[in-house]
Design a protein around this motif. Structure first.
Motif, mmCIF file in Angstrom:
data_model
loop_
_atom_site.group_PDB
_atom_site.id
_atom_site.type_symbol
_atom_site.label_atom_id
_atom_site.label_comp_id
_atom_site.label_asym_id
_atom_site.label_seq_id
_atom_site.Cartn_x
_atom_site.Cartn_y
_atom_site.Cartn_z
ATOM 1 N N CYS A 1 -15.223 18.714 -19.310
ATOM 2 C CA CYS A 1 -14.041 18.562 -19.499
ATOM 3 C C CYS A 1 -13.073 19.046 -18.186
ATOM 4 N N THR B 1 -9.852 19.518 -17.733
ATOM 5 C CA THR B 1 -8.801 20.135 -17.983
ATOM 6 C C THR B 1 -8.763 21.363 -19.367
ATOM 7 N N MET C 1 -11.168 20.230 -24.136
ATOM 8 C CA MET C 1 -12.270 20.217 -24.937
ATOM 9 C C MET C 1 -12.725 21.483 -25.318
ATOM 10 N N ALA D 1 -10.594 18.124 -29.058
ATOM 11 C CA ALA D 1 -9.686 18.001 -27.729
ATOM 12 C C ALA D 1 -8.468 18.601 -28.181
ATOM 13 N N CYS E 1 -5.345 17.003 -22.889
ATOM 14 C CA CYS E 1 -6.248 15.925 -22.588
ATOM 15 C C CYS E 1 -5.612 14.712 -21.901
ATOM 16 N N VAL E 2 -6.237 14.413 -20.687
ATOM 17 C CA VAL E 2 -5.631 13.444 -19.840
ATOM 18 C C VAL E 2 -6.306 11.944 -19.771
ATOM 19 N N SER E 3 -7.097 11.766 -20.941
ATOM 20 C CA SER E 3 -7.771 10.603 -21.141
ATOM 21 C C SER E 3 -8.885 10.179 -20.328
ATOM 22 N N PHE F 1 -11.917 10.354 -20.345
ATOM 23 C CA PHE F 1 -13.137 10.049 -21.067
ATOM 24 C C PHE F 1 -14.298 10.466 -20.459
ATOM 25 N N CYS G 1 -15.906 13.180 -21.211
ATOM 26 C CA CYS G 1 -16.516 13.802 -22.363
ATOM 27 C C CYS G 1 -17.453 12.627 -23.083
HETATM 28 S S1 SF4 Z 1 -10.797 12.651 -22.281
HETATM 29 FE FE1 SF4 Z 1 -11.104 14.128 -20.555
HETATM 30 S S2 SF4 Z 1 -9.685 15.416 -20.650
HETATM 31 FE FE2 SF4 Z 1 -9.863 14.668 -22.796
HETATM 32 S S3 SF4 Z 1 -11.137 15.966 -23.789
HETATM 33 FE FE3 SF4 Z 1 -12.293 14.183 -22.760
HETATM 34 S S4 SF4 Z 1 -12.933 15.053 -20.729
HETATM 35 FE FE4 SF4 Z 1 -11.242 16.617 -21.635
#
Ligand code: SF4
Ligand code: SF4
Length: 368
Positions: free
Chosen positions: A318, A320, A323, A332, A337-339, A341, A343
């Motif tokens: 992740c 940022t 998570m 999360a 979370c910056v979306s 994805f 993860c």
């Molecule tokens: S979508 Fe990106 S920012 Fe959000 S929890 Fe998953 S890895 Fe982290």
């Protein structure tokens, strides 16, 4: 006119398809005594039957022919999306190590900093061989992508960036369109000389890792990666001009995305009921709204506790630090979370769910 060759592996040997593509683009004359980089999709340690990574049989035939035609040096490698496995282990599990016949290299071993024409950054660390190779063969996979709708040739060149740096780049952009711009900026650092797409076992649904494998039985070749991606999108039942990556690449004159303007050899078949990630009306509205209300339109991934093995790959990848472990399981934090994805892309067990916009809205209302 840009040519795209579509060949069926049921009626043709993989070897003869690669030979035909090589002949069409005069590869033999262009690689003699040259350093050649072959760039498969090695997203993670997934066996070929998962449909995540490039089919090793294609790499085997490419390497054989490069050797036959006298390439001075052949390097096969990728910077995997996964930072949890040794690249050699990933190459072994995917079958690419054996298929490379002694030519596999960990691309992360030698890196250089290059200048980038981009509004998001002015320099970037990439694998050195990408700059030094005389000829680059991009070997992407026919797959969907939960964020950018399609994976493919443009997205595969994101792998010129070593390790975890890829995830960090997600934080520079704030919408799907901005991320697509960044991907095209990276593609332009080194535009591949040839693209051979593995569409033997593709992926539909929520790709690029946890979608459903789908047998397509095709190999698609072109010296233009944008045209190739437009053909892939069309076969998936999508409109190329509706996909941000292709809109941006076409606006920069990197390739033709109107398939009626391409010289297509072979059958351009639209695959029936191909599942794509952003099919629903609400999802399309969400994407349109993203640049304006990005924070509201973001979706927070949710962990399926029944599938989660607590390996913490999602936590480590992740960008940022959104998570984090909570009561032993990852969760999360919505604010962070910056979306991106990442993860979901890197969970080896398919334990991360990307809720639809209405479900995410309901989650927000109950404070999740
Ligand atoms: S979508 Fe990106 S920012 Fe959000 S929890 Fe998953 S890895 Fe982290
Ligand atoms: S959600 Fe996936 S990546 Fe994260 S800890 Fe669970 S199994 Fe591992």
């Amino acid at each position: 006119m840009v040519q795209v060759i579509i060949r069926d592996v049921l009626n043709n040997e993989i070897s003869s398809i690669i030979e035909e593509i090589f002949a069409r683009y005069a590869v033999k004359d262009r690689i003699k005594n040259k350093r050649v980089l072959v760039k498969p999709n090695l997203l993670g340690a997934f066996p070929p039957e998962r449909g995540v990574t490039t089919d090793p049989r294609i790499i085997l035939e490419i390497v054989k022919k490069l050797k036959k035609y006298g390439a001075k040096e052949i390097i096969v490698g990728d910077n995997s999306g996964s930072i949890h496995f040794n690249p050699l282990k990933i190459a072994e599990v995917t079958g690419i190590l054996e298929a490379s016949d002694g030519c596999f290299t960990n691309l992360a071993n030698e890196v250089i900093e290059v200048k980038v024409k981009s509004k998001y950054l002015d320099k970037l660390i990439i694998s050195q061989i990408v700059r030094e190779a005389d000829y680059l063969i991009n070997v992407p996979k026919f797959k969907t992508h939960s964020l950018t709708t399609i994976s493919g040739a443009i997205k595969n060149m994101f792998g010129i960036i070593p390790g975890g740096r890829k995830a960090q780049l997600h934080t520079l952009s704030h919408s799907v369109k901005e991320f697509a711009e960044l991907l095209v900026d990276i593609y332009q650092i080194r535009i591949p000389d040839l693209n051979i797409m593995d569409a033997i076992l593709g992926m539909e649904g929520i790709g690029p890792t946890n979608g459903k494998p789908r047998i397509i039985n095709k190999i698609i070749g072109s010296d233009n990666g944008i045209a190739l991606d437009a053909v892939m999108a069309t076969m998936m039942g999508l409109k190329p001009e509706a996909i941000e990556l292709l809109q941006i690449a076409a606006a920069r004159n990197l390739g033709e995305i109107d398939v009626s303007q391409l010289a297509i050899e072979g059958e351009l078949e639209i695959i029936s009921d191909y599942e794509t990630p952003n099919n629903g009306l609400l999802q399309r509205i969400r994407k349109l709204a993203v640049p304006y209300i990005f924070n509201f339109a973001k979706v927070k991934p949710v962990v399926d506790y029944r599938k989660c093995k607590r390996c913490q790959h999602c936590v480590e990848v992740c960008p940022t630090s959104a998570m984090k472990l909570k009561n032993g399981f990852p969760e999360a934090e919505r604010k962070k979370c910056v979306s991106c994805f990442c993860c979901e892309e890197h969970c080896p067990y398919g334990a991360i769910i990307l809720p639809s916009w209405p479900v995410d809205l309901a989650n927000r209302l109950i404070g999740k």
